[in-house]
Design a protein around this motif. Structure first.
Motif, PDB file in Angstrom:
ATOM      1  N   HIS A 150       0.740   3.971  -3.385  1.00 39.45           N
ATOM      2  CA  HIS A 150       1.096   5.630  -3.133  1.00 39.45           C
ATOM      3  C   HIS A 150       2.002   7.111  -3.047  1.00 39.45           C
ATOM      4  O   HIS A 150       2.028   7.202  -4.574  1.00 39.45           O
ATOM      5  N   LYS A 182      -9.084  -2.675   1.437  1.00 40.76           N
ATOM      6  CA  LYS A 182      -8.051  -2.616   2.690  1.00 40.76           C
ATOM      7  C   LYS A 182      -7.377  -3.682   2.561  1.00 40.76           C
ATOM      8  O   LYS A 182      -6.754  -4.153   3.400  1.00 40.76           O
ATOM      9  N   ARG A 228       0.535  -1.416  -0.134  1.00 42.80           N
ATOM     10  CA  ARG A 228      -0.068   0.062   0.315  1.00 42.80           C
ATOM     11  C   ARG A 228       0.730   0.973  -0.142  1.00 42.80           C
ATOM     12  O   ARG A 228       0.810   2.338  -0.405  1.00 42.80           O
ATOM     13  N   ASP A 278      -7.408   0.201  -2.678  1.00 44.92           N
ATOM     14  CA  ASP A 278      -8.270   0.981  -0.942  1.00 44.92           C
ATOM     15  C   ASP A 278      -9.267   0.758  -0.322  1.00 44.92           C
ATOM     16  O   ASP A 278      -9.723   0.703   0.712  1.00 44.92           O
TER      17      ASP A 278
END
Length: 508
Positions: A243, A286, A239, A283
């Motif tokens: 980003h 999760k 994650r 997102d």
């Protein structure tokens, strides 16, 4: 078709994706599929769909040219050991039949357009056979026109879904000129989140132990992240790394200026859209980290084909599941199946019917009464609708269309104009299978093993069939009357049905 494949025999699969076409050729080695050759070309079929879902001539020509090159590699693979499947772009194309007809002049086998959930099942099969068992896994495959999500354990999928979002489709919608901006990226992410909302609760409730990605989009993102040291120690997509990759991408204002190490030129244009979809997936679901598998649709297609040779055909399991779901009479179905098999064996040579035709007839015989679960009146039409529109694991849309026609025409009147529709879908052979199923059902109208006479079907030629009933036909007055009524229906489809007995009591 032989009942099994020995080691060293070749299998092949062509995957006609919305972004890329792939060819894989493999050998069977101790029950495993070992890839020996592969080709991949970025055709971007989905990019050729206009606002009305018509496939452009240019896109069609790209696809046909690619298939021509693939065919040159298939000479060593027997026809019955290859499959050619198409996914979202041809599912959506209003003029898909036009492309299919052109492709039929090139390819050694017909194209199978597979439904989204069937695509998901095959992707999971490919991934699960190319990775060690890791408990319950979530598999994600971002394609050109759709994205598939599968939760499964070992080799069995538990949840399969296909969502209408893909890197080519989203490139057209949100990055049409190649311009990259925060606004465009956010719009793509929001659109993907909306699609994901349809499955998020169900998938989160089912849960998973590991997450695996397949397909070119995830492979490209992962490779970029590995080269930039944005992945973890096991080269997983994380994650945090995702980003950071997004932030780096948004510093570039046009796809032509993307210069990430490890990114192929042909992947550059669709990277922003693909990354936006992956970002939204992480997102909404999760996800913290995602591993990658080289196994994908084409590997799943070959393992599915291998299963068919080994009498582990998912299609037969699907047929039995549908019978159970709709409460079909198992004993009556088996009577009709047995009779249909006898009729098929007695006529296949003259009618030039294949083993695959026999399998189709058998499955239709099992399913011919599923429409009774809806209503007795017109149940053949209800059954045909269910077969046409259900998600049935193992079956292509063409397979389901063939089954639907067989069930639709197994009783009641045969319209002359319906013959044209049947031949258009499956040639004369499908029409003959319809007639064989009608006879099998009619011979079992008593729904009793004891009341079925011995019979023999002799097909003198394609237009003249003779059904001989052993013994004194006076023992079966109702059956003979129904067969005589059936003669008029056969004539509508240009077949003369003669009814006889081995004592020459009656001939019509």
């Amino acid at each position: 078709m032989s009942d099994f494949l020995i080691d060293d025999e070749l299998l092949a699969a062509i995957d006609m994706g919305s972004n890329s076409f792939h060819l894989a050729i493999a050998r069977v080695d101790h029950g495993e599929v070992k890839k020996v050759a592969s080709m991949s070309e970025k055709v971007q079929l989905a990019a050729g769909l206009d606002e009305n879902n018509y496939l452009s001539e240019a896109a069609q020509q790209r696809g046909l040219a690619c298939l021509s090159r693939f065919v040159g590699r298939l000479s060593a693979v027997p026809r019955n050991r290859m499959r050619i499947v198409a996914t979202n772009a041809l599912r959506q194309a209003e003029n898909g039949d036009e492309f299919m007809q052109k492709a039929a002049e090139i390819l050694p086998k017909p194209i199978e357009i597979i439904a989204g959930r069937e695509e998901a099942r095959l992707i999971y099969l490919g991934v699960s056979h190319t990775m060690a068992n890791g408990g319950r896994r979530l598999v994600i495959d971002i394609g050109g026109g759709s994205t598939e999500f599968i939760i499964g354990e070992k080799f069995e999928p538990l949840n399969t879904e296909s969502l209408q979002m893909g890197c080519v489709a989203y490139t057209k919608a949100y990055f049409p000129d190649g311009d990259i901006s925060q606004k465009a990226f956010d719009k793509a992410v929001v659109a993907a989140r909306k699609e994901l909302s349809a499955i998020a609760n169900t998938y989160m409730k089912t849960g998973w132990d590991t997450v695996v990605g397949s397909s070119g989009t995830i492979k490209a993102c992962r490779q970029i992240m590995v080269n930039m040291n944005l992945s973890d120690e096991q080269d997983n997509v994380t994650r945090e790394g995702l980003h950071k990759l997004k932030e780096k991408l948004l510093k570039v204002d046009h796809v032509s200026k993307i210069d990430f190490d490890g990114l192929r030129d042909d992947r550059r244009q669709v990277l922003p859209a693909g990354l936006a979809i992956l970002y939204a997936v992480f997102d909404v679901l999760k996800i913290e980290k995602l591993a990658f598998s080289d196994g994908a649709l084409r590997e799943g297609v070959m393992y599915d084909l291998l299963g068919r040779f080994r009498h582990e055909d998912i299609r037969d399991r699907s047929v039995q599941a549908m019978m159970g779901r709709y409460g079909a009479d198992q004993k009556q179905a088996e009577r009709v199946v047995e009779t249909a098999q006898q009729l098929f064996d007695q006529s296949a040579e003259v009618l030039d019917l294949s083993v695959e035709d026999g399998d189709l007839l058998r499955r239709a015989a099992y399913l011919h009464e599923i429409g009774l679960a809806i209503s007795h009146g017109g149940y053949h039409r209800h059954g045909a609708y269910l077969l046409q529109h259900s998600d049935i694991p193992g079956f292509s849309q063409i397979d389901q269309n063939h089954l639907s026609h067989l069930v639709s025409h197994h009783r009641r009147k045969l319209r002359q104009d319906a013959l044209h529709d049947v031949k258009k879908v499956g040639s004369e052979r499908l029409a003959y299978l319809c007639l064989l199923l009608r006879l099998a059902v009619l011979l079992n109208h008593s729904r009793s093993d004891a009341d079925l006479p011995a019979f023999h079907l002799k097909v003198k030629n394609e237009q003249t069939w003779q059904l001989t009933i052993s013994g004194d036909v006076k023992q079966w007055p109702l059956l003979i009357a129904e067969l005589q009524d059936e003669q008029a229906q056969f004539k509508h489809w240009h077949v003369e049905l003669l009814i006889d007995s081995d004592q020459d009591i009656q001939e019509v």
